[in-house]
Design a protein around this motif. Structure first.
Motif, PDB file in Angstrom:
ATOM      1  N   THR A  49     -13.106 -31.726 -25.872  1.00 34.04           N
ATOM      2  CA  THR A  49     -11.923 -31.459 -25.040  1.00 34.04           C
ATOM      3  C   THR A  49     -11.413 -30.030 -25.154  1.00 34.04           C
ATOM      4  OG1 THR A  49     -10.399 -32.184 -26.783  1.00 34.04           O
ATOM      5  CG2 THR A  49     -11.199 -33.865 -25.219  1.00 34.04           C
ATOM      6  N   ASP A  64      -8.565 -25.679 -22.590  1.00 32.21           N
ATOM      7  CA  ASP A  64      -8.570 -27.117 -22.335  1.00 32.21           C
ATOM      8  C   ASP A  64      -9.751 -27.380 -21.409  1.00 32.21           C
ATOM      9  OD1 ASP A  64      -8.188 -29.638 -21.064  1.00 32.21           O
ATOM     10  OD2 ASP A  64      -6.065 -29.582 -21.557  1.00 32.21           O
ATOM     11  N   ALA A  66     -11.047 -30.176 -20.236  1.00 33.43           N
ATOM     12  CA  ALA A  66     -10.867 -31.201 -19.200  1.00 33.43           C
ATOM     13  C   ALA A  66     -10.224 -30.610 -17.953  1.00 33.43           C
ATOM     14  CB  ALA A  66     -10.024 -32.348 -19.737  1.00 33.43           C
ATOM     15  N   LYS A  67      -9.271 -29.683 -18.147  1.00 32.86           N
ATOM     16  CA  LYS A  67      -8.572 -29.055 -17.026  1.00 32.86           C
ATOM     17  C   LYS A  67      -9.108 -27.661 -16.702  1.00 32.86           C
ATOM     18  CE  LYS A  67      -4.242 -31.411 -18.258  1.00 32.86           C
ATOM     19  NZ  LYS A  67      -2.830 -31.203 -18.671  1.00 32.86           N
ATOM     20  N   ASN A  68      -9.984 -27.143 -17.570  1.00 28.22           N
ATOM     21  CA  ASN A  68     -10.451 -25.761 -17.491  1.00 28.22           C
ATOM     22  C   ASN A  68      -9.277 -24.798 -17.388  1.00 28.22           C
ATOM     23  OD1 ASN A  68     -12.509 -23.771 -17.502  1.00 28.22           O
ATOM     24  ND2 ASN A  68     -12.310 -23.548 -15.280  1.00 28.22           N
ATOM     25  N   LEU A 307     -20.133 -34.921 -24.138  1.00 25.47           N
ATOM     26  CA  LEU A 307     -19.060 -35.367 -23.264  1.00 25.47           C
ATOM     27  C   LEU A 307     -19.277 -36.821 -22.880  1.00 25.47           C
ATOM     28  CD1 LEU A 307     -18.831 -32.302 -20.833  1.00 25.47           C
ATOM     29  CD2 LEU A 307     -17.447 -32.731 -22.863  1.00 25.47           C
TER      30      LEU A 307
END
Length: 329
Positions: A49, A64, A66-68, A307
């Protein structure tokens, strides 16, 4: 292992062509730009993550995945060029450590604040690792000494088992066990509470990379020539020796999957490889995007991670995070 050499050479060649060819993937499923000028070090959290990357001119950044999104920007030693070349994220995502050759810092990943900065005067820092909650920091040094340090208590223990330069270290999540490898052809698993050796893993050449399974099942140790071994930590015995056809293969990073079935490695030659832990066989191989303008076209894979949805991720010197599917479409 000895039976492998009894197989006729032509059969080995056929197997190599059938299993290796077609398994190499060059196109990532997703690509994220994290540093236009490339990066000099990176680490990906065990759960995939978070990534922490280091760039010469732009400092250290926390992403982050997951959100880039960029979460924090850190400066290791204030203004000026950032020379951080070692990064490690704790298993529980609570803390990270960063180091250049002379000093290391502890960072709180919950609020992005630094919690300590320490300088090493007698020798250069070669590698670092941090335990859960930042309770312990492991520092491998060029004089062969490996220091275990507890930031909150000030307790310090020096492991003196190595007789030459230490190249790579890792630390169990609870901070109780350390793995270190060096130029003396040896990797040691040792207890950070007592300094006592648990297992000694011998190699025929310099040990250049070590990694611990976060679940406490396995250790990975690789040397500068042909041996890259996985060890059973309940017995100290060899589980497998990775099977590859190159005369020499250097590993820049390595992590075990949560279920203990796979080992994921990266190399300085763009390669990302997935291995079967029990057999040592290569399952799949990927080639990351080369760094822009590099001649020859190459990149160092600094960090890898597993992942969800049967995918893996890499951070390389090209400044890119790339996601790769394990199964072909």
């Amino acid at each position: 292992m000895s039976n492998l050499w009894k197989i006729p050479c032509y059969f080995v060649l056929i197997c190599m062509l059938l299993t290796a060819c077609g398994e190499l993937t060059n196109t990532a499923e997703q690509t994220f730009h994290h540093a236009d000028e490339g990066i000099d070090a990176a680490n990906i959290s065990p759960d995939g993550t978070l990534a922490v990357i280091s760039n010469l001119s732009n400092g250290i950044s926390v992403w982050d995945l997951a959100k880039n999104e960029k979460r924090y920007i850190w400066n290791h030693q204030g203004e000026g060029n950032n020379l951080v070349v070692n990064i490690h994220i704790a298993f529980d995502n609570s803390y990270a450590v960063t180091s250049d050759q002379d000093a290391f810092a502890l960072w709180n990943l919950a609020n992005g604040e630094p919690e300590g900065f320490w300088r090493i005067d007698e020798s250069n820092i070669r590698d670092i690792a941090v335990a859960n909650q930042g309770n312990g920091i492991l520092v491998g040094r060029s004089n062969g000494k490996v220091m275990f340090f507890e930031p909150r208590t000030g307790r310090r223990l020096e492991f003196l088992g190595h007789t030459e330069k230490t190249n790579s270290v890792d630390l169990s999540p609870n901070g109780f066990y350390a793995l270190s490898g060096g130029n003396d052809y040896v990797a040691y698993l040792w207890d950070t509470r007592t300094g006592q050796v648990v297992y000694k893993f011998d190699h025929p050449s310099r040990v250049t990379k070590v990694a611990l399974d976060d679940e406490g099942r396995f250790a990975f140790t690789a040397d500068s020539k042909r041996d890259a071994r996985i060890w059973d930590l309940s017995t100290g015995r060899e589980v497998s020796n990775l099977r590859y056809f190159e005369r020499q293969k250097i590993f820049s990073t390595a992590v075990f999957s949560k279920d203990g079935k796979y080992l994921l490695t990266g190399s300085p030659a763009r390669r990302l490889n997935l291995w079967d832990v029990q057999s040592g066989d290569e399952i799949k191989s990927w080639r990351v995007t080369p760094r822009a303008g590099s001649q020859p076209q190459t990149a160092v894979v600094f960090a890898v991670g597993f992942l969800a949805d049967n995918k893996v991720i890499s951070e390389s010197s090209s400044g890119l995070a790339e996601i790769w599917p394990i199964q072909s479409n």
